[in-house]
Design a protein around this motif. Structure first.
Motif, PDB file in Angstrom:
ATOM      1  N   LEU A  24       6.855   2.662  13.534  1.00 10.09           N
ATOM      2  CA  LEU A  24       5.568   2.714  12.580  1.00 10.09           C
ATOM      3  C   LEU A  24       5.841   1.164  12.230  1.00 10.09           C
ATOM      4  N   PRO A  25       4.550   0.728  11.639  1.00  7.31           N
ATOM      5  CA  PRO A  25       4.474  -0.581  11.371  1.00  7.31           C
ATOM      6  C   PRO A  25       5.137  -0.867   9.907  1.00  7.31           C
ATOM      7  N   GLU A  26       5.563  -2.033   9.558  1.00  5.98           N
ATOM      8  CA  GLU A  26       6.443  -2.156   8.492  1.00  5.98           C
ATOM      9  C   GLU A  26       5.263  -2.317   7.061  1.00  5.98           C
ATOM     10  N   TRP A  27       4.109  -2.597   7.404  1.00  9.03           N
ATOM     11  CA  TRP A  27       3.047  -2.511   6.125  1.00  9.03           C
ATOM     12  C   TRP A  27       1.746  -1.586   6.607  1.00  9.03           C
ATOM     13  N   PHE A  28       1.205  -0.809   5.753  1.00  9.15           N
ATOM     14  CA  PHE A  28       0.142   0.021   6.114  1.00  9.15           C
ATOM     15  C   PHE A  28      -0.899  -0.659   4.870  1.00  9.15           C
ATOM     16  N   PRO A  29      -2.177  -0.694   5.330  1.00  2.00           N
ATOM     17  CA  PRO A  29      -3.401  -0.962   4.588  1.00  2.00           C
ATOM     18  C   PRO A  29      -3.402   0.004   3.316  1.00  2.00           C
ATOM     19  N   LEU A  30      -3.758  -0.355   2.308  1.00  6.06           N
ATOM     20  CA  LEU A  30      -3.836   0.431   0.953  1.00  6.06           C
ATOM     21  C   LEU A  30      -5.010   1.572   1.304  1.00  6.06           C
ATOM     22  N   SER A  31      -6.227   1.233   2.136  1.00  2.89           N
ATOM     23  CA  SER A  31      -7.222   2.284   2.523  1.00  2.89           C
ATOM     24  C   SER A  31      -6.563   3.429   3.313  1.00  2.89           C
ATOM     25  N   GLU A  32      -5.798   3.012   4.050  1.00  3.58           N
ATOM     26  CA  GLU A  32      -5.313   3.924   5.138  1.00  3.58           C
ATOM     27  C   GLU A  32      -4.568   5.000   4.436  1.00  3.58           C
ATOM     28  N   ALA A  34      -4.697   5.579   0.919  1.00  3.99           N
ATOM     29  CA  ALA A  34      -5.692   6.318   0.145  1.00  3.99           C
ATOM     30  C   ALA A  34      -6.313   7.601   0.793  1.00  3.99           C
ATOM     31  N   ARG A  35      -6.725   7.331   1.949  1.00  9.23           N
ATOM     32  CA  ARG A  35      -7.486   8.116   2.802  1.00  9.23           C
ATOM     33  C   ARG A  35      -6.569   9.438   3.233  1.00  9.23           C
ATOM     34  N   ASP A  36      -5.494   9.075   3.592  1.00  9.57           N
ATOM     35  CA  ASP A  36      -4.442  10.122   3.901  1.00  9.57           C
ATOM     36  C   ASP A  36      -4.106  10.868   2.727  1.00  9.57           C
ATOM     37  N   LYS A  37      -4.034  10.324   1.524  1.00 10.81           N
ATOM     38  CA  LYS A  37      -3.569  11.074   0.131  1.00 10.81           C
ATOM     39  C   LYS A  37      -5.009  11.776  -0.219  1.00 10.81           C
ATOM     40  N   GLY A  38      -5.968  11.213   0.253  1.00  8.13           N
ATOM     41  CA  GLY A  38      -7.230  11.959  -0.429  1.00  8.13           C
ATOM     42  C   GLY A  38      -7.568  11.392  -1.660  1.00  8.13           C
ATOM     43  N   ILE A  39      -7.286  10.144  -2.230  1.00 11.42           N
ATOM     44  CA  ILE A  39      -7.716   9.484  -3.213  1.00 11.42           C
ATOM     45  C   ILE A  39      -8.509   8.203  -3.053  1.00 11.42           C
ATOM     46  N   LEU A  49      -0.208  -0.844  -9.525  1.00 12.35           N
ATOM     47  CA  LEU A  49      -0.096  -1.747 -10.564  1.00 12.35           C
ATOM     48  C   LEU A  49       0.580  -1.305 -11.807  1.00 12.35           C
ATOM     49  N   SER A  50       0.923  -0.024 -11.953  1.00 12.22           N
ATOM     50  CA  SER A  50       1.157   0.661 -13.154  1.00 12.22           C
ATOM     51  C   SER A  50       2.675   0.130 -13.491  1.00 12.22           C
ATOM     52  N   GLY A  51       3.431  -0.481 -12.528  1.00  9.27           N
ATOM     53  CA  GLY A  51       4.642  -0.808 -13.012  1.00  9.27           C
ATOM     54  C   GLY A  51       5.715   0.200 -12.290  1.00  9.27           C
ATOM     55  N   GLU A  52       5.371   1.048 -11.631  1.00  9.71           N
ATOM     56  CA  GLU A  52       6.336   1.968 -10.673  1.00  9.71           C
ATOM     57  C   GLU A  52       6.790   1.219  -9.388  1.00  9.71           C
ATOM     58  N   PHE A  53       5.930   0.493  -9.065  1.00  8.74           N
ATOM     59  CA  PHE A  53       6.211  -0.291  -7.864  1.00  8.74           C
ATOM     60  C   PHE A  53       6.101  -1.717  -8.037  1.00  8.74           C
ATOM     61  N   GLU A  54       7.056  -2.169  -7.192  1.00 14.22           N
ATOM     62  CA  GLU A  54       7.359  -3.499  -7.485  1.00 14.22           C
ATOM     63  C   GLU A  54       6.477  -4.606  -6.214  1.00 14.22           C
ATOM     64  N   PRO A  55       5.849  -5.334  -6.771  1.00 10.45           N
ATOM     65  CA  PRO A  55       5.060  -6.187  -5.943  1.00 10.45           C
ATOM     66  C   PRO A  55       6.096  -7.009  -5.021  1.00 10.45           C
ATOM     67  N   GLU A  56       5.580  -7.364  -3.976  1.00 12.52           N
ATOM     68  CA  GLU A  56       6.351  -8.134  -2.747  1.00 12.52           C
ATOM     69  C   GLU A  56       7.415  -7.503  -2.212  1.00 12.52           C
ATOM     70  N   VAL A  57       7.690  -5.967  -2.597  1.00 13.65           N
ATOM     71  CA  VAL A  57       8.520  -5.392  -2.010  1.00 13.65           C
ATOM     72  C   VAL A  57       8.079  -3.876  -1.608  1.00 13.65           C
ATOM     73  N   ASP A  58       7.398  -3.293  -2.679  1.00 13.68           N
ATOM     74  CA  ASP A  58       6.494  -2.224  -2.305  1.00 13.68           C
ATOM     75  C   ASP A  58       5.215  -2.513  -1.754  1.00 13.68           C
ATOM     76  N   PHE A  59       4.648  -3.582  -2.415  1.00 12.75           N
ATOM     77  CA  PHE A  59       3.268  -3.917  -1.805  1.00 12.75           C
ATOM     78  C   PHE A  59       3.173  -5.285  -1.969  1.00 12.75           C
ATOM     79  N   LYS A  60       2.151  -5.836  -1.261  1.00 17.22           N
ATOM     80  CA  LYS A  60       1.887  -7.352  -1.109  1.00 17.22           C
ATOM     81  C   LYS A  60       0.229  -7.529  -0.949  1.00 17.22           C
ATOM     82  N   SER A  71       8.435   1.574   3.400  1.00 18.99           N
ATOM     83  CA  SER A  71       9.404   2.561   2.394  1.00 18.99           C
ATOM     84  C   SER A  71       8.622   2.819   1.367  1.00 18.99           C
ATOM     85  N   ALA A  72       7.694   2.437   0.631  1.00 24.35           N
ATOM     86  CA  ALA A  72       7.040   2.824  -0.495  1.00 24.35           C
ATOM     87  C   ALA A  72       6.007   4.207  -0.134  1.00 24.35           C
ATOM     88  N   VAL A  73       5.668   4.448   1.222  1.00 23.60           N
ATOM     89  CA  VAL A  73       4.794   5.392   1.388  1.00 23.60           C
ATOM     90  C   VAL A  73       5.130   6.783   0.924  1.00 23.60           C
TER      91      VAL A  73
END
Length: 81
Positions: A24-32, A34-39, A49-60, A71-73
């Motif tokens: 699996l790729p290390e990073w996934f686009p947000l749009s992908e 969101a589409r998989d989750k249906g939101i 951005l709510s604070g539960e996820f850490e920038p540069e670790v969980d998303f960039k 790892s955040a998916v």
């Protein structure tokens, strides 16, 4: 089937799962995600951005795209909408 054969079979299955996960790729686009989750993308962006996820670790940010770490998916998928 003996215990030894069963353990070997389980080990082989785990190796297969591990190999599939590593492909699996290390990073996934947000749009992908969101589409998989249906939101909406905006809803997922707000969660990140709510604070539960850490920038540069969980998303960039990659240019103007938000990329989500592999790892955040699972944590995102478990969260309620």
């Amino acid at each position: 089937m003996t215990d030894r054969e069963l353990l070997i079979d389980i080990k082989n299955e785990l190796v297969y799962i591990k190999d599939a996960f590593l492909q699996l790729p290390e990073w996934f686009p947000l749009s992908e995600i969101a589409r998989d989750k249906g939101i909406s993308r905006q809803s997922l962006r707000t969660k990140l951005l709510s604070g539960e996820f850490e920038p540069e670790v969980d998303f960039k940010y990659q240019g103007n795209k938000i990329m989500i770490a592999r790892s955040a998916v699972p944590r995102i998928r478990r969260k309620r909408q």
